[in-house]
Design a protein around this motif. Structure first.
Motif, PDB file in Angstrom:
ATOM      1  N   THR A  12      45.689  35.862 138.755  1.00  0.00           N
ATOM      2  CA  THR A  12      45.401  36.259 140.134  1.00  0.00           C
ATOM      3  C   THR A  12      43.961  35.878 140.430  1.00  0.00           C
ATOM      4  OG1 THR A  12      46.881  38.133 139.910  1.00  0.00           O
ATOM      5  CG2 THR A  12      45.338  38.211 141.727  1.00  0.00           C
ATOM      6  N   HIS A  13      43.740  35.318 141.608  1.00  0.00           N
ATOM      7  CA  HIS A  13      42.359  35.040 141.985  1.00  0.00           C
ATOM      8  C   HIS A  13      42.192  35.237 143.473  1.00  0.00           C
ATOM      9  CE1 HIS A  13      38.353  33.584 141.334  1.00  0.00           C
ATOM     10  NE2 HIS A  13      38.461  32.844 142.408  1.00  0.00           N
ATOM     11  N   GLN A  14      41.125  35.884 143.846  1.00  0.00           N
ATOM     12  CA  GLN A  14      40.881  36.037 145.282  1.00  0.00           C
ATOM     13  C   GLN A  14      39.471  35.631 145.628  1.00  0.00           C
ATOM     14  OE1 GLN A  14      42.572  39.748 145.386  1.00  0.00           O
ATOM     15  NE2 GLN A  14      40.957  40.854 144.361  1.00  0.00           N
ATOM     16  N   PHE A  15      39.331  35.085 146.835  1.00  0.00           N
ATOM     17  CA  PHE A  15      38.017  34.706 147.324  1.00  0.00           C
ATOM     18  C   PHE A  15      37.564  35.750 148.312  1.00  0.00           C
ATOM     19  CE2 PHE A  15      39.660  30.569 146.093  1.00  0.00           C
ATOM     20  CZ  PHE A  15      38.609  30.142 145.312  1.00  0.00           C
ATOM     21  N   ARG A  16      36.310  36.105 148.200  1.00  0.00           N
ATOM     22  CA  ARG A  16      35.761  37.081 149.107  1.00  0.00           C
ATOM     23  C   ARG A  16      35.093  36.326 150.236  1.00  0.00           C
ATOM     24  NH1 ARG A  16      32.854  42.068 146.620  1.00  0.00           N
ATOM     25  NH2 ARG A  16      32.861  43.460 148.407  1.00  0.00           N
ATOM     26  N   THR A  22      39.247  39.554 151.989  1.00  0.00           N
ATOM     27  CA  THR A  22      39.396  38.668 150.839  1.00  0.00           C
ATOM     28  C   THR A  22      40.698  37.920 151.029  1.00  0.00           C
ATOM     29  OG1 THR A  22      40.520  40.426 149.648  1.00  0.00           O
ATOM     30  CG2 THR A  22      38.186  40.156 149.194  1.00  0.00           C
ATOM     31  N   ILE A  23      40.778  36.702 150.493  1.00  0.00           N
ATOM     32  CA  ILE A  23      42.069  36.033 150.495  1.00  0.00           C
ATOM     33  C   ILE A  23      42.556  35.894 149.070  1.00  0.00           C
ATOM     34  CG2 ILE A  23      42.583  34.638 152.526  1.00  0.00           C
ATOM     35  CD1 ILE A  23      40.664  32.593 151.510  1.00  0.00           C
ATOM     36  N   ARG A  24      43.823  36.172 148.914  1.00  0.00           N
ATOM     37  CA  ARG A  24      44.433  35.985 147.602  1.00  0.00           C
ATOM     38  C   ARG A  24      44.842  34.531 147.523  1.00  0.00           C
ATOM     39  NH1 ARG A  24      47.715  40.386 144.630  1.00  0.00           N
ATOM     40  NH2 ARG A  24      45.922  41.737 144.356  1.00  0.00           N
ATOM     41  N   ALA A  25      44.043  33.746 146.841  1.00  0.00           N
ATOM     42  CA  ALA A  25      44.374  32.329 146.737  1.00  0.00           C
ATOM     43  C   ALA A  25      45.475  32.132 145.696  1.00  0.00           C
ATOM     44  CB  ALA A  25      43.144  31.524 146.362  1.00  0.00           C
ATOM     45  N   VAL A  26      45.446  32.924 144.637  1.00  0.00           N
ATOM     46  CA  VAL A  26      46.469  32.833 143.594  1.00  0.00           C
ATOM     47  C   VAL A  26      46.935  34.248 143.314  1.00  0.00           C
ATOM     48  CG1 VAL A  26      46.961  32.182 141.223  1.00  0.00           C
ATOM     49  CG2 VAL A  26      45.377  30.834 142.572  1.00  0.00           C
ATOM     50  N   ASP A  27      48.244  34.430 143.261  1.00  0.00           N
ATOM     51  CA  ASP A  27      48.784  35.782 143.163  1.00  0.00           C
ATOM     52  C   ASP A  27      49.861  35.821 142.081  1.00  0.00           C
ATOM     53  OD1 ASP A  27      49.491  38.325 143.597  1.00  0.00           O
ATOM     54  OD2 ASP A  27      50.201  38.062 145.648  1.00  0.00           O
ATOM     55  N   ASP A  28      49.540  36.403 140.962  1.00  0.00           N
ATOM     56  CA  ASP A  28      50.506  36.648 139.899  1.00  0.00           C
ATOM     57  C   ASP A  28      51.275  35.383 139.494  1.00  0.00           C
ATOM     58  OD1 ASP A  28      51.840  38.038 138.000  1.00  0.00           O
ATOM     59  OD2 ASP A  28      53.288  38.941 139.371  1.00  0.00           O
ATOM     60  N   VAL A  29      50.548  34.395 139.033  1.00  0.00           N
ATOM     61  CA  VAL A  29      51.182  33.136 138.633  1.00  0.00           C
ATOM     62  C   VAL A  29      51.293  33.089 137.116  1.00  0.00           C
ATOM     63  CG1 VAL A  29      50.780  30.661 138.456  1.00  0.00           C
ATOM     64  CG2 VAL A  29      50.478  31.806 140.634  1.00  0.00           C
ATOM     65  N   SER A  47      47.904  26.225 149.142  1.00  0.00           N
ATOM     66  CA  SER A  47      48.778  27.147 148.420  1.00  0.00           C
ATOM     67  C   SER A  47      48.146  27.629 147.124  1.00  0.00           C
ATOM     68  CB  SER A  47      50.123  26.486 148.142  1.00  0.00           C
ATOM     69  OG  SER A  47      49.941  25.276 147.471  1.00  0.00           O
ATOM     70  N   GLY A  48      46.971  27.143 146.796  1.00  0.00           N
ATOM     71  CA  GLY A  48      46.266  27.692 145.646  1.00  0.00           C
ATOM     72  C   GLY A  48      46.355  26.862 144.379  1.00  0.00           C
ATOM     73  N   LYS A  49      46.793  25.614 144.510  1.00  0.00           N
ATOM     74  CA  LYS A  49      46.946  24.781 143.305  1.00  0.00           C
ATOM     75  C   LYS A  49      45.600  24.486 142.664  1.00  0.00           C
ATOM     76  CE  LYS A  49      48.604  21.587 145.778  1.00  0.00           C
ATOM     77  NZ  LYS A  49      48.548  21.695 147.156  1.00  0.00           N
ATOM     78  N   HIS A 228      51.796  29.853 149.121  1.00  0.00           N
ATOM     79  CA  HIS A 228      50.920  30.980 149.469  1.00  0.00           C
ATOM     80  C   HIS A 228      50.437  31.734 148.231  1.00  0.00           C
ATOM     81  CE1 HIS A 228      51.354  30.747 153.825  1.00  0.00           C
ATOM     82  NE2 HIS A 228      52.500  30.189 153.514  1.00  0.00           N
ATOM     83  N   GLY A 229      50.013  31.010 147.265  1.00  0.00           N
ATOM     84  CA  GLY A 229      49.425  31.634 146.086  1.00  0.00           C
ATOM     85  C   GLY A 229      50.427  32.116 145.059  1.00  0.00           C
ATOM     86  N   LYS A 230      51.708  32.045 145.384  1.00  0.00           N
ATOM     87  CA  LYS A 230      52.703  32.516 144.419  1.00  0.00           C
ATOM     88  C   LYS A 230      53.501  31.332 143.888  1.00  0.00           C
ATOM     89  CE  LYS A 230      53.409  37.045 146.457  1.00  0.00           C
ATOM     90  NZ  LYS A 230      52.605  36.903 147.693  1.00  0.00           N
ATOM     91  N   LEU A 231      53.897  31.450 142.631  1.00  0.00           N
ATOM     92  CA  LEU A 231      54.765  30.443 142.048  1.00  0.00           C
ATOM     93  C   LEU A 231      56.189  30.845 142.400  1.00  0.00           C
ATOM     94  CD1 LEU A 231      54.256  27.993 140.306  1.00  0.00           C
ATOM     95  CD2 LEU A 231      54.683  29.379 138.305  1.00  0.00           C
TER      96      LEU A 231
END
Ligand code: ATP
Ligand code: MG
Lengths: 301, 295
Positions: A12-16, A22-29, A47-49, A228-231
């Motif tokens: 998981t990674h988010q940008f502040r 904050t945006i969740r760029a990567v979510d539980d991948v 999509s967070g690649k 959208h950050g999810k696989l």
């Protein structure tokens, strides 16, 4: 293909952006890479690649989750420091835009020699320069380019230099973040063939990030689809293109233009509402090695 | 590699076009300034070869003498031959100019790069720090440092001047580094394992050097001027250590006795040097502006 070389768990990674957003760029991948395979990561822009790739390369510190590379948790500062040398020499990254990933004020020779110089590697080809020449030759360029500066080269040649730089360390694992997105189509084909050839020769593990599905289908063994950050789906390439399970994958596949005009006219663009991507989804195995993200009830959207 | 299993279409061997027409190399360059400055620098460096008198020798029979055959530029109130000491003392002035600039540039580059690469909060702290330093009058800091370091000598003066004049360059470096730090070649170098100084030296420095060059040259000028000012005010080098500044520090007595040469000669050397350096600095600035607009 048995040994797991990279194991990404619940990354998981988010940008502040500001104090409150904050945006969740990567979510539980989560995904695994086996030694020697080419894994494609596709998804639309944003999509967070890239964020996944940069977390894997320790350029961002992930907000959550773990990344194991050869059993080393690279997110843990202590373990990272302990295996720093191994991590830096066996993992390499190739960037999207070769104009900005090569320092314009260094010659091609200096660029290719840089990783060897940093890590004090004794070059197998005798001198560093001879080694640079050999690497350049491997990617299909001759020694006359050694003293050129990147702005003097074409986009395809620059990308070849970037590839030569990554390969000069003889890495086990390469992350390529859209390495062909900034090139025109004929050069793309050259570079893709070059990757295929080099991978067959060196046998490195390859995480290939792209948004062009045709390229992924041609090059990759397995493919992961991000949205959208999810696989949302992981499957062997042939299986994914034959039987896409997730609606977003179907949408992506239906958006690929078909060269035949009659078929192209009959093509229906699938629809997909991103709000369907609920937080409660989980990866389910549909058939062998084919996972898709489903809502917990078990019905795909 | 004997394996040629792939075709690489589209790569042509390089063709060598006709050589570009020869331009007059000196066009647009501040040739007069460069020559004058080179003359002064070389003259000071190799003054031992041509100065007629021992610059430290005080000739008590010939003090306050107007320029003449024996003493080309006259003698000062201590009976030293001004022609000899003006070259001899130029060494120290230039040395202080360059070493103070080296000190301030080194501090500025490291400080600016640290601030540029640091997380946002540390960057803010460091930048506020430079602003505080900027708001304290330089003279005050120099006097303070002099008080700490004791009796002024060349090294302590260079240090004091250097440590008070790096903030401007540091701010430019920081801005440039901030722009470059997320560029992919810096990320690539970090992936390869390049440390802070490697990235600074190989990747950042070559890219910002042209934008600080003007400031660096101006720093040389400011340091030479600062040394003269300090010595003139009596808080710099003492009069027995010969530099242009310490020569000028004797001038107030000279004004009373009407010996113009004691002020005019070292002053002329000083002003010509400063003007040449300024001129070269301005040319450098124009150069970098041109280069940027050509991109
Ligand atoms: N440094 C950053 N600061 C703030 N937000 C960022 C940053 N980098 C990426 N993002 C955001 O994170 C999300 C994912 O970005 P990312 O670059 O990973 O997408 P991507 O899949 O690589 O897209 P593309 O195909 O265009 O390269 C985007 O919404 C982007 O706006
Ligand atoms: Mg990207």
């Amino acid at each position: 293909m048995s040994e797991t070389i990279l194991d990404v768990q619940h990354l998981t990674h988010q940008f502040r952006l500001t104090k409150h957003t904050t945006i969740r760029a990567v979510d539980d991948v989560s995904f695994q890479l086996q030694r020697g395979e080419i894994f494609g990561l596709v998804g639309e822009s944003g999509s967070g690649k890239s964020t996944v790739a940069r977390c894997i390369m320790n350029l961002y510190r992930p907000a959550g989750g773990r990344i194991f590379y050869r059993g080393v948790n690279v997110c843990d500062p202590k373990q990272y420091r302990m295996h720093k040398n191994m991590l830096q020499t066996t993992r390499q990254m190739i960037f999207q835009d070769s104009t900005s990933s090569l320092n314009q004020r260094m010659t091609v020779a200096d660029i290719i020699m840089e990783p060897m110089a940093i890590n004090h590697i004794a070059p197998p080809g005798g001198s560093l320069r001879a080694e640079a020449e050999r690497q350049l030759h491997d990617v299909g360029m001759d020694a006359s380019y050694l003293n050129k500066y990147p702005p003097e080269l074409s986009g395809g040649m620059r990308q070849r230099v970037a590839i030569a730089r990554a390969l000069s360390m003889e890495p086990d694992f390469i992350v390529a973040d859209e390495p062909i997105a900034s090139l025109d189509v004929s050069i793309q084909a050259q570079i893709i063939n070059l990757f295929k050839h080099l991978q067959a020769e060196h046998g490195f593990t390859f995480l290939f990030i792209a948004h062009d599905l045709a390229v992924v289908k041609y090059l990759c063994d397995r493919v992961g689809v991000m949205c959208h950050g999810k696989l949302v789906e992981i499957a062997p390439a042939a299986e994914l293109f034959a039987h896409p399970a997730h609606p977003y994958t179907k949408l992506l596949l239906s958006a690929v233009p078909i060269p035949d005009p009659r078929l192209e006219r009959a093509r229906v663009l699938q629809t997909f509402d991103p709000s369907d991507l609920q937080d409660t989804g989980e990866m389910r195995e549909i058939c062998r090695d084919h996972f898709a993200r489903m809502p917990v009830e078990g019905v795909p959207h | 590699m004997d394996d040629q299993g792939f075709a690489c279409a589209g790569i042509r061997p390089l063709s060598h076009g006709p050589a570009p027409q020869k331009q007059r190399w000196y066009r647009g360059k501040p040739i007069v300034s460069i020559l004058l400055l080179a003359g002064i620098i070389l003259g000071c460096l190799f003054c031992n070869a041509f100065i007629p008198k021992d610059p430290t020798y005080m000739d008590l029979f010939h003090y306050d003498e107007a320029p003449g055959r024996e003493f080309l530029f006259g003698t000062d109130a201590m009976g030293r031959d001004i022609f000899s000491i003006v070259w001899y003392g130029g060494r120290l002035s230039l040395l202080i100019g360059f070493s103070a600039t080296a000190i301030s540039t080194a501090i500025a580059v490291v400080f600016g790069a640290v601030s540029g690469l640091a997380p946002r909060w540390l960057d803010a702290v460091l930048m506020r720090l430079t602003e505080i330093l900027l708001s304290v009058p330089n003279l005050l800091i120099i006097i303070l440092i002099q008080a700490i370091l004791g009796k002024p000598n060349v090294l302590s003066i260079s240090f004091a001047i250097g440590i008070t004049s790096w903030t401007g360059i540091a701010k430019i470096v920081r801005t440039e580094v901030r722009q470059m730090r997320s560029s992919e070649y810096v990320l690539a170098a970090r992936c390869m394992g390049g440390g802070f100084f490697h990235i600074l030296w190989r990747h950042l420095m070559p890219n910002f050097i042209s934008s600080i060059m003007f400031m660096v040259v101006m720093n040389v000028r400011n340091a030479i001027a600062a040394e003269s000012t300090l010595s003139f005010m009596g808080i710099g080098l003492p009069w027995e250590v010969i530099s242009w500044g310490s020569m000028l520090s004797l001038s107030e007595k000279a004004l009373l006795s009407g010996s113009w040469w004691m002020i005019l000669i070292p002053g002329l050397f000083l002003v010509v040097t400063l003007l040449c350096v300024t001129n070269i600095g301005n040319w450098l600035r124009k150069q970098t502006n041109c280069r940027q607009s050509n991109l």
